[in-house]
Design an enzyme around this catalytic site. Structure first.
Site, PDB file in Angstrom:
ATOM      1  N   ARG A  36      33.748  28.947  24.601  1.00 31.02           N
ATOM      2  CA  ARG A  36      32.409  28.419  25.060  1.00 31.02           C
ATOM      3  C   ARG A  36      32.066  27.075  24.385  1.00 31.02           C
ATOM      4  NH1 ARG A  36      28.653  33.594  26.708  1.00 31.02           N
ATOM      5  NH2 ARG A  36      29.127  33.509  28.962  1.00 31.02           N
ATOM      6  N   LYS A 197      31.972  49.977  36.500  1.00 33.84           N
ATOM      7  CA  LYS A 197      30.966  50.498  37.378  1.00 33.84           C
ATOM      8  C   LYS A 197      31.010  49.926  38.986  1.00 33.84           C
ATOM      9  CE  LYS A 197      27.837  52.166  34.043  1.00 33.84           C
ATOM     10  NZ  LYS A 197      27.302  51.233  33.082  1.00 33.84           N
ATOM     11  N   GLY A 351      33.533  37.070  31.481  1.00 33.50           N
ATOM     12  CA  GLY A 351      33.480  38.452  30.885  1.00 33.50           C
ATOM     13  C   GLY A 351      34.673  39.151  30.321  1.00 33.50           C
ATOM     14  N   GLY A 374      28.096  37.130  33.615  1.00 36.54           N
ATOM     15  CA  GLY A 374      27.259  37.463  34.627  1.00 36.54           C
ATOM     16  C   GLY A 374      26.895  36.322  35.632  1.00 36.54           C
TER      17      GLY A 374
HETATM   18  N1  LIG Z   1      39.654  53.675  34.255  1.00 33.14           N
HETATM   19  C1  LIG Z   1      38.615  53.379  33.419  1.00 33.14           C
HETATM   20  N2  LIG Z   1      37.829  54.373  32.945  1.00 33.14           N
HETATM   21  C2  LIG Z   1      36.774  54.111  32.054  1.00 33.14           C
HETATM   22  N3  LIG Z   1      36.344  52.712  31.768  1.00 33.14           N
HETATM   23  C3  LIG Z   1      37.490  51.652  32.118  1.00 33.14           C
HETATM   24  C4  LIG Z   1      38.306  51.960  33.114  1.00 33.14           C
HETATM   25  N4  LIG Z   1      38.793  51.056  33.362  1.00 33.14           N
HETATM   26  C5  LIG Z   1      38.142  50.018  32.733  1.00 33.14           C
HETATM   27  N5  LIG Z   1      37.219  50.498  32.079  1.00 33.14           N
HETATM   28  C6  LIG Z   1      36.262  49.769  30.967  1.00 33.14           C
HETATM   29  O1  LIG Z   1      35.328  48.944  31.737  1.00 33.14           O
HETATM   30  C7  LIG Z   1      34.768  47.878  30.851  1.00 33.14           C
HETATM   31  C8  LIG Z   1      34.718  46.638  31.623  1.00 33.14           C
HETATM   32  O2  LIG Z   1      33.921  46.713  32.751  1.00 33.14           O
HETATM   33  P1  LIG Z   1      32.591  45.935  32.907  1.00 33.14           P
HETATM   34  O3  LIG Z   1      32.083  46.188  34.405  1.00 33.14           O
HETATM   35  O4  LIG Z   1      31.613  46.191  31.780  1.00 33.14           O
HETATM   36  O5  LIG Z   1      33.316  44.435  32.671  1.00 33.14           O
HETATM   37  P2  LIG Z   1      33.367  43.387  33.589  1.00 33.14           P
HETATM   38  O6  LIG Z   1      34.013  43.859  35.157  1.00 33.14           O
HETATM   39  O7  LIG Z   1      34.401  42.559  33.058  1.00 33.14           O
HETATM   40  O8  LIG Z   1      32.122  42.717  33.676  1.00 33.14           O
HETATM   41  P3  LIG Z   1      31.455  41.482  32.759  1.00 33.14           P
HETATM   42  O9  LIG Z   1      31.991  40.218  33.458  1.00 33.14           O
HETATM   43  O10 LIG Z   1      29.897  41.448  32.856  1.00 33.14           O
HETATM   44  O11 LIG Z   1      32.162  41.584  31.515  1.00 33.14           O
HETATM   45  C9  LIG Z   1      35.853  48.083  29.691  1.00 33.14           C
HETATM   46  O12 LIG Z   1      35.107  48.078  28.505  1.00 33.14           O
HETATM   47  C10 LIG Z   1      36.823  48.735  30.080  1.00 33.14           C
HETATM   48  O13 LIG Z   1      37.395  49.525  28.887  1.00 33.14           O
HETATM   49  O1  LIG Z   2      26.855  35.844  27.704  1.00 34.56           O
HETATM   50  C1  LIG Z   2      26.331  35.419  28.776  1.00 34.56           C
HETATM   51  O2  LIG Z   2      26.797  36.047  29.820  1.00 34.56           O
HETATM   52  C2  LIG Z   2      25.516  34.513  28.847  1.00 34.56           C
HETATM   53  O3  LIG Z   2      25.243  33.785  27.616  1.00 34.56           O
HETATM   54  C3  LIG Z   2      23.957  34.907  29.157  1.00 34.56           C
HETATM   55  O4  LIG Z   2      23.579  35.548  28.214  1.00 34.56           O
HETATM   56  P1  LIG Z   2      22.465  36.896  28.568  1.00 34.56           P
HETATM   57  O5  LIG Z   2      23.382  38.198  29.327  1.00 34.56           O
HETATM   58  O6  LIG Z   2      22.144  37.607  27.336  1.00 34.56           O
HETATM   59  O7  LIG Z   2      21.373  36.388  29.492  1.00 34.56           O
END
Ligand SMILES: Nc1ncnc2c1ncn2[C@@H]1O[C@H](COP(=O)(O)OP(=O)(O)OP(=O)(O)O)[C@@H](O)[C@H]1O
Ligand SMILES: O=C(O)[C@H](O)COP(=O)(O)O
Length: 394
Positions: A36, A197, A351, A374
């Site tokens: 970042r 989720k 993320g 987010g």
């Molecule tokens: N089959 C599974 N069972 C349990 N946990 C899982 C499984 N697959 C993935 N995960 C977990 O899901 C988490 C990621 O999900 P999350 O929704 O928090 O992230 P994301 O979709 O990348 O969102 P963000 O962009 O907010 O980080 C990881 O920590 C991973 O270990």
């Molecule tokens: O890491 C992030 O997704 C941004 O910096 C926003 O942070 P926040 O979820 O604490 O508002």
């Protein structure tokens, strides 16, 4: 983009309040991923080159309106000085007389980093008084914090009502790439949705079902879909209140002619740990006491094939528990398929998916990795981002 950008204003000799997202992962005072900070450099360098007085503001962590010593931006300032190859002065506060005196002493091209804006309760409340206090420091407002654009806070939204307000170069690029993908995609267009989720991805799935040719599901959320289709999933993640919704998504995909892909096999484990026993099973054969922690090899092949035939792929959320090597194979296979696909524009939605791509050293091979977690999710849901809405129209 219909918003004014940095290139639309004259910043020479002006005091520029530039909101960036320096909310970087840090462990024991050491920055563990500086993506970042690097992503903000083009805007900062442009402002320096134009002879602006560059006042940088960012949040860091969630200090909840209080000073938390470990959440000071000091280590970020040090790293930024290294990356810019010039001294960055660090203020101990984010507004007020002490900051004003530092700004008065600035020359054109100087850079000042304000303290964590979330040390003040008014920041997250979007307090108009705090927004005014920030605005008093400058002549122009530049928002380059795409990662925080989904937050209507004093330094991301409120301040924009008091100064000429334009987007920075990173903000512009993020909005261009994600905006084009969603409004005028090259086809076939594929979305890969994973993560933990269903609850967190409802809006994204709903919005993308209107736009994509292929929707690929993986990660923990896939097992609610598998269960909804009548299969037993053992101890895999389940959101029992989302079973009907999962089926309605599958139905909607059929109606819209969207190919909906779910795992056909999985890596199951007898425990959620690195030394659990694990094995490959067909999706209809998940044992009652085991949980699915990754997509299996047949699924990886199918997903790879869809990716290779796509012109545009948006990916958000890992395919399995990628933090544990044993269950990282599915996420890695998707990342590799994207890296190897020729003629496929790959957009990583920030993320955890961005962290996974970094972990596998494949970041360079992706077309665009969003700096927003987010924020990119909300953008993909079709929501307007308050930090963008508040900027001046062209
Ligand atoms: N089959 C599974 N069972 C349990 N946990 C899982 C499984 N697959 C993935 N995960 C977990 O899901 C988490 C990621 O999900 P999350 O929704 O928090 O992230 P994301 O979709 O990348 O969102 P963000 O962009 O907010 O980080 C990881 O920590 C991973 O270990
Ligand atoms: O890491 C992030 O997704 C941004 O910096 C926003 O942070 P926040 O979820 O604490 O508002």
């Amino acid at each position: 983009m219909n918003k004014k950008t940095l290139k639309d204003v004259d910043v020479k000799g002006k005091r520029v309040f530039c909101r960036v997202d320096f909310n970087v992962p840090m462990q024991d005072g050491k920055i563990t991923d500086e993506t970042r900070i690097r992503a903000a450099l083009p805007t900062i360098q442009y402002l320096i080159d134009q002879g602006a007085k560059v006042i940088l503001a960012s949040h860091f962590g969630r200090p909840k309106g209080k000073v938390v010593e470990e959440m000071r931006l000091t280590p970020v300032g040090v790293r930024l000085s290294d990356l810019l190859g010039k001294n960055v002065q660090k203020a101990d506060e984010a507004y007020g007389d002490s900051v004003k005196s530092l700004i008065e002493a600035m020359n054109e091209g100087d850079v000042l980093l304000l303290e964590n804006v979330r040390f003040y309760p008014g920041e997250e409340k979007n307090d108009p008084e705090l927004a005014k206090s920030f605005a008093e420091l400058a002549d122009v407002y530049v928002n380059d914090a795409f990662g925080a654009a989904h937050r209507a806070h004093a330094s991301t939204e409120g301040i924009a009502h008091h100064l000429p307000a334009v987007s920075g170069l990173l903000m512009e690029k993020e909005l261009d790439v994600l905006g084009k993908a969603l409004s005028n995609p090259e086809r076939p267009f594929t979305a890969i949705i994973g993560g933990a989720k269903v609850k967190d991805k409802i809006g994204v799935i709903e919005n993308l079902l209107e736009k994509v040719d292929n929707l690929i599901i993986g990660g923990g959320l896939a097992y609610t879909f598998i269960k909804a289709q009548g299969h037993e999933i053992g101890k895999s993640l389940l959101e029992a209140d989302k079973l009907d919704l999962a089926n309605s998504f599958i139905e909607k995909a059929k109606e819209k002619g969207v190919n909906f892909y779910m795992p056909v096999d999985a890596i199951v484990a007898d425990d959620f740990s690195a030394d659990a026993n694990s094995k490959e099973v067909a999706i209809e054969e998940i044992p009652a006491d085991w949980e699915a922690l990754d997509i299996g090899p047949k699924t990886r092949e199918i997903y790879r094939d869809v990716i290779q035939k796509s012109k545009l792929v948006i990916w958000n959320g890992p395919m399995g528990v990628f933090e544990i090597d044993k269950f990282a194979g599915g996420t890695k296979a998707v990342a590799e398929a994207l890296a190897e696909a020729e003629g496929t524009y790959s957009v990583i939605g920030g993320g955890d998916s961005a962290a996974a791509v970094e972990k596998f050293n494949l970041a360079e091979k992706m077309s665009h990795i969003s700096t927003g977690g987010g924020a990119s999710l909300e953008f993909m849901e079709g929501k307007e981002l308050p930090g963008v809405v508040a900027l001046n129209d062209k």
